[in-house]
Design an enzyme around this catalytic site. Structure first.
Site, PDB file in Angstrom:
ATOM      1  N   ARG A   1       0.889  -1.369  -0.167  1.00  0.00           N
ATOM      2  CA  ARG A   1       0.052   0.084   0.034  1.00  0.00           C
ATOM      3  C   ARG A   1       0.966   1.429  -0.006  1.00  0.00           C
ATOM      4  O   ARG A   1       0.354   2.330  -0.343  1.00  0.00           O
ATOM      5  CB  ARG A   1      -1.041   0.094   1.123  1.00  0.00           C
ATOM      6  CG  ARG A   1      -1.718  -1.183   1.187  1.00  0.00           C
ATOM      7  CD  ARG A   1      -2.819  -1.181   2.655  1.00  0.00           C
ATOM      8  NE  ARG A   1      -3.845  -0.244   2.476  1.00  0.00           N
ATOM      9  CZ  ARG A   1      -5.114  -0.835   2.504  1.00  0.00           C
ATOM     10  NH1 ARG A   1      -5.399  -2.059   2.384  1.00  0.00           N
ATOM     11  NH2 ARG A   1      -6.207   0.343   2.419  1.00  0.00           N
TER      12      ARG A   1
ATOM     13  N   TYR B   1       0.773   4.079  -2.715  1.00  0.00           N
ATOM     14  CA  TYR B   1      -0.475   5.262  -2.463  1.00  0.00           C
ATOM     15  C   TYR B   1      -0.234   5.964  -1.463  1.00  0.00           C
ATOM     16  O   TYR B   1      -0.031   7.161  -1.729  1.00  0.00           O
ATOM     17  CB  TYR B   1      -1.737   4.384  -2.394  1.00  0.00           C
ATOM     18  CG  TYR B   1      -3.086   5.513  -2.681  1.00  0.00           C
ATOM     19  CD1 TYR B   1      -3.230   6.103  -3.785  1.00  0.00           C
ATOM     20  CD2 TYR B   1      -3.637   5.358  -1.362  1.00  0.00           C
ATOM     21  CE1 TYR B   1      -4.420   6.909  -3.529  1.00  0.00           C
ATOM     22  CE2 TYR B   1      -4.807   6.212  -1.344  1.00  0.00           C
ATOM     23  CZ  TYR B   1      -5.435   6.946  -2.568  1.00  0.00           C
ATOM     24  OH  TYR B   1      -6.325   7.657  -2.391  1.00  0.00           O
TER      25      TYR B   1
ATOM     26  N   THR C   1     -12.181  -2.146  11.076  1.00  0.00           N
ATOM     27  CA  THR C   1     -13.148  -1.167  10.900  1.00  0.00           C
ATOM     28  C   THR C   1     -13.070  -0.077   9.844  1.00  0.00           C
ATOM     29  O   THR C   1     -11.674   0.169   9.585  1.00  0.00           O
ATOM     30  CB  THR C   1     -13.505  -0.315  12.354  1.00  0.00           C
ATOM     31  OG1 THR C   1     -12.357   0.470  12.461  1.00  0.00           O
ATOM     32  CG2 THR C   1     -13.538  -1.257  13.512  1.00  0.00           C
TER      33      THR C   1
ATOM     34  N   ASP D   1      -3.404  -3.913   5.651  1.00  0.00           N
ATOM     35  CA  ASP D   1      -4.652  -3.377   5.626  1.00  0.00           C
ATOM     36  C   ASP D   1      -5.098  -2.653   6.953  1.00  0.00           C
ATOM     37  O   ASP D   1      -5.002  -3.527   8.080  1.00  0.00           O
ATOM     38  CB  ASP D   1      -5.511  -4.700   5.511  1.00  0.00           C
ATOM     39  CG  ASP D   1      -7.189  -4.207   5.113  1.00  0.00           C
ATOM     40  OD1 ASP D   1      -7.765  -3.195   5.834  1.00  0.00           O
ATOM     41  OD2 ASP D   1      -7.547  -5.040   4.666  1.00  0.00           O
TER      42      ASP D   1
HETATM   43  N1  UDP Z   1     -12.924  -5.891   2.230  1.00  0.00           N
HETATM   44  C1  UDP Z   1     -13.735  -7.094   2.523  1.00  0.00           C
HETATM   45  N2  UDP Z   1     -14.308  -7.783   1.538  1.00  0.00           N
HETATM   46  C2  UDP Z   1     -14.325  -7.227   0.374  1.00  0.00           C
HETATM   47  C3  UDP Z   1     -13.369  -5.937  -0.092  1.00  0.00           C
HETATM   48  C4  UDP Z   1     -12.804  -5.503   1.089  1.00  0.00           C
HETATM   49  O1  UDP Z   1     -13.687  -7.403   3.629  1.00  0.00           O
HETATM   50  O2  UDP Z   1     -14.890  -7.892  -0.816  1.00  0.00           O
HETATM   51  C5  UDP Z   1     -12.175  -5.179   3.371  1.00  0.00           C
HETATM   52  C6  UDP Z   1     -10.626  -4.956   3.190  1.00  0.00           C
HETATM   53  O3  UDP Z   1      -9.984  -6.215   3.518  1.00  0.00           O
HETATM   54  C7  UDP Z   1     -10.577  -3.619   4.252  1.00  0.00           C
HETATM   55  C8  UDP Z   1     -11.929  -3.118   4.114  1.00  0.00           C
HETATM   56  O4  UDP Z   1     -12.790  -4.158   3.650  1.00  0.00           O
HETATM   57  O5  UDP Z   1     -10.411  -4.030   5.611  1.00  0.00           O
HETATM   58  C9  UDP Z   1     -12.008  -1.737   2.947  1.00  0.00           C
HETATM   59  O6  UDP Z   1     -11.445  -2.258   1.993  1.00  0.00           O
HETATM   60  P1  UDP Z   1     -11.437  -1.321   0.619  1.00  0.00           P
HETATM   61  O7  UDP Z   1     -10.786  -1.889  -0.460  1.00  0.00           O
HETATM   62  O8  UDP Z   1     -12.895  -0.568   0.457  1.00  0.00           O
HETATM   63  O9  UDP Z   1     -10.751   0.070   0.947  1.00  0.00           O
HETATM   64  P2  UDP Z   1      -9.597   0.528   2.184  1.00  0.00           P
HETATM   65  O10 UDP Z   1     -10.335   1.147   3.118  1.00  0.00           O
HETATM   66  O11 UDP Z   1      -8.719  -0.622   2.534  1.00  0.00           O
HETATM   67  O12 UDP Z   1      -8.768   1.547   1.345  1.00  0.00           O
END
Ligand code: UDP
Length: 317
Positions: free
Chosen positions: A142, A145, A210, A272
């Site tokens: 990550r 980004y 969360t 994450d």
């Molecule tokens: N996530 C999930 N299922 C999915 C896609 C994402 O559980 O199908 C989780 C991911 O692991 C993260 C959270 O949802 O903890 C938010 O992920 P997202 O990719 O939307 O954006 P982020 O906030 O991580 O940039």
């Protein structure tokens, strides 16, 4: 005002284009369409105050005529995208921000940077105020980004301090709404599509991590106010309503009457964040802003858009 929006064919850029046009301004949307789509701005084709330019902002940007404001929103923004496009992500945050700032300096335009809650990394302070410096793994997946956006903030302050460019920085927390790319891999498009197909929702890990989700219109309002304010230092714009991903899945299943439940998948990306929630004390104080849509209201406006989009593509009966 005559406004340039980089990433103007993206999810947020297109909503910003709509808002600035509705306020009577002239909008030039610029995008190289690697994650954006002209579908998002098709309704603006032929609008007398709207122009689209297909351009990669990591290269020299030429815009004819005066500009009053530049909103720099070009960037891959979903983890799946920036994992697939690491170099473009770094380039647009670094070189693209440099080019857009150079243009702002030249045109004497106000510059607003789309920064992100990702600059806080996997935070050790919760909720996150703007004064928190963050906890980012520079070499993690990550990092491309997170570090690009951290550099973008630094060069924005550099242009402000050294060249006197009028700059604004918004730190955007998880945002959802119509026009998110169906396959951008983020949790909102994934969950809504799974729910509409009556499939189980894929929670990554144990779903205990969360996030705090804001509806796009609230973000656009915050950005509009920030641009017109005097605040040079970063401002968080997000909805403090915090959910575990598992709770969030339950809300979506309930709103869509999806009986298929949840499955847990071992698919979390490295680093994450375990928690994320904006402290919006500053936005309230300096912008008089706070979100108007709670998650259920926002989702009720978003789910029908996904349903229509899937039907239009023949992917849902
Ligand atoms: N996530 C999930 N299922 C999915 C896609 C994402 O559980 O199908 C989780 C991911 O692991 C993260 C959270 O949802 O903890 C938010 O992920 P997202 O990719 O939307 O954006 P982020 O906030 O991580 O940039």
């Amino acid at each position: 005002m005559r406004v340039l929006i980089t990433g103007g064919a993206g999810f947020l850029g297109s909503h910003l284009s709509d808002r600035f046009l509705a306020e009577g301004h002239t909008v030039i949307a610029m995008d190289n369409l690697i994650t954006g789509s002209t579908d998002n701005i098709a309704h603006l084709a032929g609008h007398p105050r709207f122009t689209f330019i297909n351009h990669d902002v990591t290269n020299y940007i030429f815009v004819e005529g005066p500009l009053d404001a530049i909103l720099h929103f070009a960037s891959p923004a979903s983890p799946v995208d920036y994992l697939e496009l690491p170099i473009q992500t770094l380039k647009v945050g670094a070189l693209g921000t440099h080019k857009a700032l150079g243009l702002a300096k030249d045109k004497k335009a106000r510059f607003l940077l789309a920064s992100t809650s990702e600059i806080y990394g996997d935070p050790q302070v919760h909720p996150q105020p703007e004064t928190y410096y963050g906890h980012v793994n520079t070499i993690g997946v990550r990092g491309v980004y997170d570090e690009a956006k951290r550099f973008a903030e630094a060069i924005t302050m550099g242009y402000h301090r050294y060249h006197g460019v009028e700059t604004r920085i918004v730190r955007i927390f998880n945002t959802y709404g119509p026009r998110m790319r169906l396959r951008d891999g983020r949790v909102v498009p994934n969950f809504i599509q799974q729910a509409l197909r009556k499939e189980p929702l894929t929670c990554y890990g144990d779903g205990a991590q969360t996030r705090s989700f804001q509806y796009a219109d609230d973000l656009v309002e915050g950005i509009y106010r920030l641009l017109h304010s005097d605040e040079v230092e970063p401002v968080n714009i997000g909805n403090p309503g915090e959910f575990t991903i598992k709770q969030f899945a339950e809300v979506i299943n309930q709103l869509t009457d999806n009986p298929a439940g949840i499955v847990f998948k071992d698919q979390r990306t490295q680093d994450d964040p375990q928690v994320r929630q904006p402290d919006i004390t500053k936005a309230k104080r300096v912008l008089g802003w706070e979100p108007r849509f709670d998650v259920e209201e926002g989702l009720r406006r978003t789910i029908p858009w996904f349903r229509e989009e899937l039907q239009r593509r023949g992917e849902l009966s």
